[in-house]
Scaffold this active site. Structure first.
Site, PDB file in Angstrom:
ATOM      1  N   THR A 272      -2.830 -30.235  51.117  1.00  0.00           N
ATOM      2  CA  THR A 272      -2.167 -29.034  50.590  1.00  0.00           C
ATOM      3  C   THR A 272      -2.982 -27.766  50.824  1.00  0.00           C
ATOM      4  OG1 THR A 272      -3.213 -29.299  48.410  1.00  0.00           O
ATOM      5  CG2 THR A 272      -1.079 -30.386  48.766  1.00  0.00           C
TER       6      THR A 272
ATOM      7  N   CYS B 250      -5.710 -23.134  43.100  1.00  0.00           N
ATOM      8  CA  CYS B 250      -4.543 -23.714  42.440  1.00  0.00           C
ATOM      9  C   CYS B 250      -3.956 -22.711  41.449  1.00  0.00           C
ATOM     10  CB  CYS B 250      -4.957 -24.991  41.718  1.00  0.00           C
ATOM     11  SG  CYS B 250      -3.668 -25.743  40.708  1.00  0.00           S
TER      12      CYS B 250
ATOM     13  N   ARG C  57      -7.165 -22.482  49.145  1.00  0.00           N
ATOM     14  CA  ARG C  57      -6.754 -21.435  48.206  1.00  0.00           C
ATOM     15  C   ARG C  57      -6.722 -22.002  46.790  1.00  0.00           C
ATOM     16  NH1 ARG C  57      -2.045 -23.101  50.820  1.00  0.00           N
ATOM     17  NH2 ARG C  57      -0.289 -23.637  49.467  1.00  0.00           N
TER      18      ARG C  57
ATOM     19  N   ASP D  32     -43.251 -21.147  15.061  1.00  0.00           N
ATOM     20  CA  ASP D  32     -42.295 -20.434  14.213  1.00  0.00           C
ATOM     21  C   ASP D  32     -42.290 -21.032  12.805  1.00  0.00           C
ATOM     22  OD1 ASP D  32     -39.743 -18.595  14.109  1.00  0.00           O
ATOM     23  OD2 ASP D  32     -39.126 -20.524  13.264  1.00  0.00           O
TER      24      ASP D  32
ATOM     25  N   CYS E 225      -4.203 -24.589  37.519  1.00  0.00           N
ATOM     26  CA  CYS E 225      -5.434 -24.777  36.729  1.00  0.00           C
ATOM     27  C   CYS E 225      -6.405 -23.616  36.840  1.00  0.00           C
ATOM     28  CB  CYS E 225      -6.134 -26.070  37.127  1.00  0.00           C
ATOM     29  SG  CYS E 225      -6.944 -26.034  38.749  1.00  0.00           S
TER      30      CYS E 225
ATOM     31  N   CYS F 222      -7.717 -30.320  36.352  1.00  0.00           N
ATOM     32  CA  CYS F 222      -6.366 -29.828  36.685  1.00  0.00           C
ATOM     33  C   CYS F 222      -5.305 -30.796  36.161  1.00  0.00           C
ATOM     34  CB  CYS F 222      -6.229 -29.656  38.193  1.00  0.00           C
ATOM     35  SG  CYS F 222      -4.606 -29.000  38.686  1.00  0.00           S
TER      36      CYS F 222
ATOM     37  N   CYS G 268      -8.959 -27.123  43.206  1.00  0.00           N
ATOM     38  CA  CYS G 268      -8.698 -27.179  41.766  1.00  0.00           C
ATOM     39  C   CYS G 268      -9.998 -27.418  41.010  1.00  0.00           C
ATOM     40  CB  CYS G 268      -7.750 -28.332  41.425  1.00  0.00           C
ATOM     41  SG  CYS G 268      -6.170 -28.311  42.285  1.00  0.00           S
TER      42      CYS G 268
END
Length: 495
Positions: free
Chosen positions: A38, A73, A71, A445, A76, A46, A42
């Protein structure tokens, strides 16, 4: 729950596949899943149906996935996941570079400016970032600009030309091409799909994600208790403070919710948006991996009940290292209330005024150069502490000490340690909160030692430090749990 820390986790294919199939949100920001069929990348959590393992490939950063032609998603929003914990935990060249890129150094000074800040050549920096994160400094800065652009597109009504300039793009064409390439949508359609309304003019509202769990009482309680009037306030359940940014000033309003920090930013110049977000995340330690921290600390049977009672404690840090250092020195041997009063006076007299439409914030914290130029008698401090403060602000103003996000932690420690009046407590407090060292430890401390005594641990500085070796590399978080022992005792006192 088992710890998930693993250096270069994206190279462990089987483990990444298991995380994607189980939608394990703890891995968000550790690596990014790209699907070859695709061309989409993601976050591991996702909600979409996991792809076949043979179609997955993994990247250490969003920039690396983008550079490989994938590119983001739309479902998500992987570009909005928490950053890798490594970027803040580690002290090496690559991690320091990532912190500086997040603070906008490449946008302001280019790659040569980044290399100069780090003390290495451009070639060394580029080679190291490519090896660690799969992308060079320009690609990493470009990914950040794309995320800033998306925020402005979706949360403001600004014209796209102003969005492009505010996000740091040199031209509207580059802006359009980048948004289309990264998000597979043109800017105008991205805004239409968001369908959001701007809450009030000039204010940007967004969600700051974090890895669960998070203990907000520890984090916001500390910030509220130590808030300096004029610079900080706690109002209507939200912590608010002024920000000094490269192009102007800002006011941040931060409110904890169940699964994110609600953040409102009022900025005089929108070019500072990504820097303001980065500093708020750093202040609240939102890129920490609490599961890894708590797993290790809970292995100590003495700490385990306190970790289980309030898991996810963070280290309250700072938006400005120099400010934190000044406040630490002024507050030596003072009560919290007295320190706030004294520092508020310095702010009112020497801080730059700001306008705050939403509350009672009045000033930016004074710059070291401003304080260094003052007559030392005006500090109103005992002689020893006055000498410490003068030495500190002079070193900060002259560049002899760097407490910024990309600072070399050990070099800064060494240079702080030789200043007059700087003992181990002062140096480690600054290392923990200003330098962001997750392993800083306050063995001397008073509160830490009192908690150790209560728990039956060794409580002299030397013996406690020896015992705390088992808590490395998360000793700064152990400090937070030790302080919680004292809080629990106070809360359990009869009325």
């Amino acid at each position: 729950m088992a710890t998930i820390i693993l250096y270069r986790v994206h190279e462990d294919f089987d483990r990444c596949v298991r995380a994607v199939r189980s939608k394990d949100a703890r891995f968000d920001g550790w690596f990014y899943t790209a699907v070859r069929t695709t061309r989409i990348y993601c976050r591991p959590s996702c909600p979409s149906m996991p792809p076949k393992a043979e179609n997955m490939t993994f990247f250490p950063s969003a920039a690396a996935a983008q550079s490989a032609g994938f590119r983001a998603c739309k479902r998500c929003r992987p570009d909005a996941s928490p950053g890798s914990p490594e970027w803040n935990e580690r002290a090496d060249l690559a991690a320091r570079a990532m912190r500086l890129i997040a603070d906008g150094v490449v946008d302001r000074a280019g790659v040569p400016g980044l290399a100069a800040r780090l003390g290495y050549s451009v070639r060394q920096v580029e080679r190291q970032l490519l090896a660690e994160f799969g992308a060079g400094p320009l690609a990493l800065a470009r990914a950040q600009r794309a995320q800033t652009a998306r925020l402005l597109i979706e949360t403001t009504a600004l014209p796209m030309s102003e969005v492009a300039a505010a996000a740091g793009f040199g031209s509207i064409r580059t802006f359009n091409d980048t948004v289309r390439e990264v998000f597979a949508l043109p800017p105008t359609e991205l805004r239409l799909r968001a369908g959001r309304q701007v809450a009030s003019p000039g204010v940007i509202s967004l969600r700051l994600p974090f890895r669960e769990p998070l203990c907000p009482d520890n984090l916001f309680g500390h910030l509220a208790a130590t808030a300096v009037p004029g610079v900080e306030e706690f109002r209507d359940g939200a912590y608010r403070r002024t920000l000094r940014l490269p192009h102007g000033s800002g006011v941040a309003t931060l409110r904890p919710t169940a699964d994110h920090i609600a953040c409102q930013l009022a900025l005089t110049d929108l070019r500072d948006l990504s820097r303001a977000i980065s500093r708020c995340r750093r202040l609240l330690d939102l890129d920490a991996d609490p599961v890894a921290v708590d797993d290790l600390l809970a292995a100590d049977p003495v700490l385990a009940p306190h970790v289980r009672r309030e898991p996810g404690r963070r280290v309250p840090r700072t938006v400005d290292g120099a400010e934190l250092a000044v406040r630490t020195v002024v507050g030596q041997q003072m009560s919290t209330a007295a320190a706030r009063t004294h520092i508020a006076r310095l702010v009112a007299e020497h801080g730059d005024p700001v306008a705050d439409a939403g509350g009672g914030l009045t000033h930016l914290f004074p710059l070291p150069a401003t304080l260094a130029a003052l007559d030392p008698d005006r500090f109103g401090l005992p002689r020893g502490r006055r000498e410490s403060l003068v030495a500190l602000v002079s070193a900060l103003a002259g560049g002899a000490i760097d407490l910024g996000v990309g600072a070399d932690r050990e070099r800064a420690r060494a240079r702080l340690a030789v200043l007059p009046g700087f003992g181990r407590w002062t140096v480690e407090t600054i290392a923990m909160r200003a330098l962001g060292d997750p392993d800083a430890f306050l063995a001397c401390d008073i509160g830490v030692r009192a908690a150790a005594r209560t728990l039956g641990l060794p409580f002299t500085p030397a013996t406690l430090a020896a015992h705390a070796a088992a808590w490395r590399p998360w000793r700064a978080y152990a400090v937070q749990y030790l302080w919680s022992v004292n809080e629990l005792q106070v809360n359990n006192q009869p009325a």
